[in-house]
Motif scaffolding. Sequence first.
Motif, PDB file in Angstrom:
ATOM      1  N   PRO A 262      -4.222  -6.422  10.045  1.00  0.00           N
ATOM      2  CA  PRO A 262      -5.088  -6.068   8.925  1.00  0.00           C
ATOM      3  C   PRO A 262      -4.357  -6.005   7.581  1.00  0.00           C
ATOM      4  CG  PRO A 262      -4.604  -4.143  10.260  1.00  0.00           C
ATOM      5  CD  PRO A 262      -4.018  -5.310  10.969  1.00  0.00           C
ATOM      6  N   ARG A 263      -5.172  -5.922   6.531  1.00  0.00           N
ATOM      7  CA  ARG A 263      -4.607  -5.866   5.182  1.00  0.00           C
ATOM      8  C   ARG A 263      -3.859  -4.555   4.965  1.00  0.00           C
ATOM      9  NH1 ARG A 263      -9.625  -6.549   1.452  1.00  0.00           N
ATOM     10  NH2 ARG A 263     -10.366  -5.080   3.009  1.00  0.00           N
ATOM     11  N   ARG A 264      -2.816  -4.654   4.145  1.00  0.00           N
ATOM     12  CA  ARG A 264      -2.056  -3.447   3.828  1.00  0.00           C
ATOM     13  C   ARG A 264      -2.331  -3.038   2.388  1.00  0.00           C
ATOM     14  NH1 ARG A 264       3.535  -5.959   6.044  1.00  0.00           N
ATOM     15  NH2 ARG A 264       3.235  -5.556   8.273  1.00  0.00           N
ATOM     16  N   LYS A 265      -2.320  -1.735   2.180  1.00  0.00           N
ATOM     17  CA  LYS A 265      -2.547  -1.211   0.838  1.00  0.00           C
ATOM     18  C   LYS A 265      -1.191  -0.873   0.228  1.00  0.00           C
ATOM     19  CE  LYS A 265      -6.003   1.875  -1.112  1.00  0.00           C
ATOM     20  NZ  LYS A 265      -6.858   3.032  -0.753  1.00  0.00           N
TER      21      LYS A 265
ATOM     22  N   ALA B  86       0.691 -10.305  10.250  1.00  0.00           N
ATOM     23  CA  ALA B  86       0.243  -9.750  11.521  1.00  0.00           C
ATOM     24  C   ALA B  86      -0.796  -8.671  11.283  1.00  0.00           C
ATOM     25  CB  ALA B  86       1.425  -9.173  12.293  1.00  0.00           C
TER      26      ALA B  86
ATOM     27  N   GLY C 194       0.789  11.072   8.926  1.00  0.00           N
ATOM     28  CA  GLY C 194      -0.522  10.924   8.302  1.00  0.00           C
ATOM     29  C   GLY C 194      -0.717  11.771   7.061  1.00  0.00           C
TER      30      GLY C 194
ATOM     31  N   TYR D  31       3.768   0.042   1.211  1.00  0.00           N
ATOM     32  CA  TYR D  31       2.522   0.480   1.839  1.00  0.00           C
ATOM     33  C   TYR D  31       2.808   1.681   2.715  1.00  0.00           C
ATOM     34  CZ  TYR D  31       3.806  -2.055   6.151  1.00  0.00           C
ATOM     35  OH  TYR D  31       4.412  -2.498   7.287  1.00  0.00           O
ATOM     36  N   GLY D  32       1.708   2.321   3.163  1.00  0.00           N
ATOM     37  CA  GLY D  32       1.814   3.627   3.791  1.00  0.00           C
ATOM     38  C   GLY D  32       2.832   3.747   4.902  1.00  0.00           C
ATOM     39  N   TYR D  33       2.805   2.790   5.818  1.00  0.00           N
ATOM     40  CA  TYR D  33       3.702   2.904   6.963  1.00  0.00           C
ATOM     41  C   TYR D  33       5.165   2.844   6.528  1.00  0.00           C
ATOM     42  CZ  TYR D  33       5.502   2.376  11.655  1.00  0.00           C
ATOM     43  OH  TYR D  33       6.171   2.579  12.832  1.00  0.00           O
TER      44      TYR D  33
ATOM     45  N   ALA E 149       6.267   6.134   5.157  1.00  0.00           N
ATOM     46  CA  ALA E 149       6.560   7.112   6.200  1.00  0.00           C
ATOM     47  C   ALA E 149       7.921   6.824   6.846  1.00  0.00           C
ATOM     48  CB  ALA E 149       5.458   7.085   7.260  1.00  0.00           C
ATOM     49  N   GLU E 150       8.179   5.537   7.072  1.00  0.00           N
ATOM     50  CA  GLU E 150       9.456   5.144   7.678  1.00  0.00           C
ATOM     51  C   GLU E 150      10.627   5.536   6.781  1.00  0.00           C
ATOM     52  OE1 GLU E 150       9.788   1.959  10.526  1.00  0.00           O
ATOM     53  OE2 GLU E 150       9.081   3.956  11.109  1.00  0.00           O
TER      54      GLU E 150
ATOM     55  N   TYR F 269       1.249   0.386  -2.782  1.00  0.00           N
ATOM     56  CA  TYR F 269       1.192   1.314  -3.924  1.00  0.00           C
ATOM     57  C   TYR F 269       2.284   0.996  -4.939  1.00  0.00           C
ATOM     58  CZ  TYR F 269      -1.937   4.131  -1.123  1.00  0.00           C
ATOM     59  OH  TYR F 269      -3.010   4.567  -0.381  1.00  0.00           O
TER      60      TYR F 269
END
Lengths: 119, 194
Positions: free
Chosen positions: A70-73, A68, A44, A25-27, A30-31, A75
């Motif tokens: 919200p839902r994660r998107k 923990a 972003g 997922y997005g985060y 990025a990491e 990919y």
Amino acid sequence: MSTTQMLKGILDGCLLAIIKNKEVYGYELAEKLESYGFHAFSEGTIYPLLMRMQKEELVTSTLKKSTAGPRRKYYSLTQKGEAELELFKERWNYLQTNVNRVLSHESDTKQAKGDEKAE
Amino acid sequence: MNRIQSKQKEMRRLNKERNFSEKSKAFLENLRLYLFSKGKNSAEIEDIIEELEVHLLEAEKSGKPIEKIIGKSPKEYMEMVSDEMAIDYRTWIKYIAFIILGSFSFTIFRDLLKGSLSYSVLEIVGHIAIGIIFIISVFIGFKYISTTNQSIKKQGLILFATPSKRPGPLFFSFSFVYSPTFNLPASSSHGFDF
């Protein structure tokens, strides 16, 4: 921010490569990029890229609940995405070798010229 | 099923808001407004907002400032996101039709009760034109608010004073222009307020 300018096309390929290895997922993406040494870009910026890649059907996404918050998107790569990644690798190798050749050769000749003058 | 889902969503939202900085919240609200004013699909808007929400939350947990995520200029970032989204013309047309028909229905209904249903072309065209000007000015107002950092008071002033009062004088001046030139039924000659 010339690095960001140069990064534009390249980041796509890096994202594809990371997504290919593991559903992320997005985060996380990025990491990962940061851990590989990309510190200067704003995290972003990957989202507009992901949106475009999804529109071009290079990646698909699924929403998953997390423990923990919200839902994660998440990919994952499509077949088209895998083909695009291969193309990117080719293009990158081509660019990389040529740019390296130019830079190393040109700096060599400059040194040589300098040597001539000194003599 | 849907009710439960929306309730869950609300709960989640409340939970999230407890540990979410004002700056991030404000940014997401501005982004929503900006994308809406750009005529993007609302489902797609919620999608990207949710995704960014996750990111901002996790970034905050590890102590990253919002600038690390969206860069120095929120406006630039919003434009970047907006560029990747298609414009939802269908919804736009729906909005416009609703607003224009809505404003029409008042006059039509009143005239219907009075028993005189006749409108000049100028009246009809003017009505539609004013409706469109109104909608455009509201959307411009939205876009302006979402990209500039203003206090709540100022935002309210821009949103409620400028665009929403514009139709008033327009309608007034319009009725002033046409009434001497066109011979209209008495009932509709001074009926141009909301």
